[in-house]
Design a protein around this motif. Structure first.
Motif, mmCIF file in Angstrom:
data_model
loop_
_atom_site.group_PDB
_atom_site.id
_atom_site.type_symbol
_atom_site.label_atom_id
_atom_site.label_comp_id
_atom_site.label_asym_id
_atom_site.label_seq_id
_atom_site.Cartn_x
_atom_site.Cartn_y
_atom_site.Cartn_z
ATOM 1 N N TYR A 188 0.844 -1.121 -0.045
ATOM 2 C CA TYR A 188 -0.076 -0.085 0.079
ATOM 3 C C TYR A 188 1.026 1.109 -0.036
ATOM 4 O O TYR A 188 1.972 1.457 0.753
ATOM 5 N N ASP A 189 0.602 1.979 -1.114
ATOM 6 C CA ASP A 189 1.313 3.472 -0.881
ATOM 7 C C ASP A 189 0.400 4.433 -0.705
ATOM 8 O O ASP A 189 -0.695 4.858 -0.940
ATOM 9 N N THR A 190 1.050 4.989 0.519
ATOM 10 C CA THR A 190 0.185 6.378 0.900
ATOM 11 C C THR A 190 0.753 7.611 0.973
ATOM 12 O O THR A 190 0.508 8.490 1.803
ATOM 13 N N THR A 191 1.654 7.890 0.127
ATOM 14 C CA THR A 191 2.432 9.014 -0.246
ATOM 15 C C THR A 191 1.614 10.249 -0.369
ATOM 16 O O THR A 191 2.079 11.295 0.120
ATOM 17 N N ASP A 192 0.450 10.030 -1.294
ATOM 18 C CA ASP A 192 -0.375 11.331 -1.450
ATOM 19 C C ASP A 192 -1.258 11.373 -0.413
ATOM 20 O O ASP A 192 -2.283 11.866 -0.610
ATOM 21 N N GLY A 193 -1.620 10.640 0.570
ATOM 22 C CA GLY A 193 -2.453 10.683 1.768
ATOM 23 C C GLY A 193 -3.582 9.773 1.487
ATOM 24 O O GLY A 193 -4.437 9.840 2.039
ATOM 25 N N LYS A 194 -3.380 9.113 0.301
ATOM 26 C CA LYS A 194 -4.471 8.174 -0.310
ATOM 27 C C LYS A 194 -3.701 6.837 -0.118
ATOM 28 O O LYS A 194 -2.786 6.315 -0.623
ATOM 29 N N ARG A 195 -4.696 5.687 0.168
ATOM 30 C CA ARG A 195 -4.073 4.206 0.171
ATOM 31 C C ARG A 195 -4.306 3.715 -1.209
ATOM 32 O O ARG A 195 -5.380 3.334 -1.584
ATOM 33 N N GLN A 196 -3.202 3.674 -1.802
ATOM 34 C CA GLN A 196 -3.380 2.875 -3.125
ATOM 35 C C GLN A 196 -2.487 1.665 -3.310
ATOM 36 O O GLN A 196 -1.342 1.678 -2.391
#
Length: 355
Positions: A54-62
């Motif tokens: 899970y990538d949350t770099t932009d504040g979104k869980r993608q």
């Protein structure tokens, strides 16, 4: 600009400032390929499974698809593409497969757990056995209320502490230190803090005996406690394997041991283990508690001993516990361990001596 480890040391100094103004030792980690256990989502796309995080770099869980991951130990990095290549196109192994867990060791052994959203049957077991032989690893299958162990559900780790090798049994699903190199440094720091003693050690939350074994060389006898049956069994194996014959393990929680030592309760588990608390002359206590820290009654118990070696995975609860412990003890040394490089996580150690 200070490194992340230096920032952690400065942060620990701030937490300790009311009780300690000395230097904080720093123990670094390899910057990459340090993590001995890791888990990944399995994401099915274009008819094939992929590793995912899970990538949350932009504040979104993608979801981010990956082929390998830079922080995992090289043995995990090497087996990841081999595993995925071996199972791709095999519907028996990939159908409703949603997670994979790796447990690697410095000794070379590895355990891989495949987790599913379906019941596992004989066809899965046959295919998984072939996969186990192809990859030369131990494989476990899990689904809801189901666990299939093909060969064994543990690995044997070897750690070097001040030139002495120790062999440990690490159980699938049990707690182990994720960074073996920093773990060796933590063990060496604890041994050096303990020194050589003619009296006894009490250890709370001993787990699989990670600290227990090397610390046993520093004391006449060791009384260790652990509530988990599987961890106790792993610790007993490690004790016998390493011929650490001065260790006794009580299957009690820290709170229960406090009640036993204060005479509030008697426990059959102590009698069954052949443990007589009156036979111990405890001078030092070692604690490596969970993130929640130590309860008030147990803190009062610790205040009765001359020295306290405290390993903490949460500086906030360490600071809270020190508010009580420093009523009777003083912090004489401190250290920070880079267990999780490049993250905010801080692992600390402090040695306290009675005032």
């Amino acid at each position: 600009m200070p490194t992340v480890l230096q920032q952690h040391a400065q942060q620990l100094q701030q937490f300790l400032a009311p009780h300690y103004q000395g230097e904080v030792e720093m123990f670094a980690s390899p910057s990459d390929a340090y993590r001995m256990r890791s888990e990944f989502r399995v994401w099915h796309q274009d008819g094939k499974p992929h590793y995912a995080v899970y990538d949350t770099t932009d504040g979104k869980r993608q979801i981010q698809l990956i082929e390998t991951w830079p922080i995992v130990h090289e043995s995990i990095a090497q087996v990841m593409p081999r595993l995925m290549a071996a199972v791709t196109g095999n519907d028996v192994l990939t159908h409703k497969w949603f997670q994979v867990e790796f447990l690697a060791t410095l000794s070379g052994e590895m355990l891989i757990t495949l987790v599913y959203h379906r019941a596992l049957d004989a066809a899965w077991e046959e295919a998984a056995r072939a996969l186990e032989q192809e990859l030369n690893v131990n494989i476990i299958g899990r689904s809801r209320k189901q666990k299939i162990v093909l060969s064994r559900d543990y690995v044997t780790e070897e750690l070097n502490v001040n030139g002495q090798k120790y062999r440990y049994r690490q159980i699938e699903g049990g707690f182990t230190q994720p960074n073996a190199w920093v773990c060796e440094k933590m063990l060496a720091w604890a041994v050096n803090a303990a020194g050589q003693n003619e009296r006894d050690l009490l250890e709370l939350y001993c787990g699989n005996g990670n600290f227990t074994l090397p610390l046993s060389r520093c004391f006449r006898k060791v009384l260790a406690t652990e509530i988990s049956k599987t961890s106790v069994a792993a610790a007993q194996w490690s004790i016998e394997e390493n011929a650490c014959n001065n260790i006794a393990i009580a299957r009690l929680s820290a709170e229960e041991l406090t009640e036993a030592m204060s005479g509030e309760r008697e426990f059959r588990r102590l009698q069954e283990a052949g443990i007589d608390l009156k036979q111990y002359d405890i001078s030092t206590v070692f604690v490596d508690p969970p993130r929640a820290g130590i309860d008030d009654d147990t803190l009062k118990l610790l205040q009765g001993f001359e020295r306290i070696i405290y390993i903490s995975c949460n500086p906030n609860t360490l600071a809270d516990n020190l508010q009580i412990l420093t009523q009777t003890h003083q912090v004489v040394s401190a250290a920070v361990f880079d267990q999780f490089p490049h993250t905010h996580h801080v692992e600390a150690g402090v040695l306290l001596e009675r005032i």
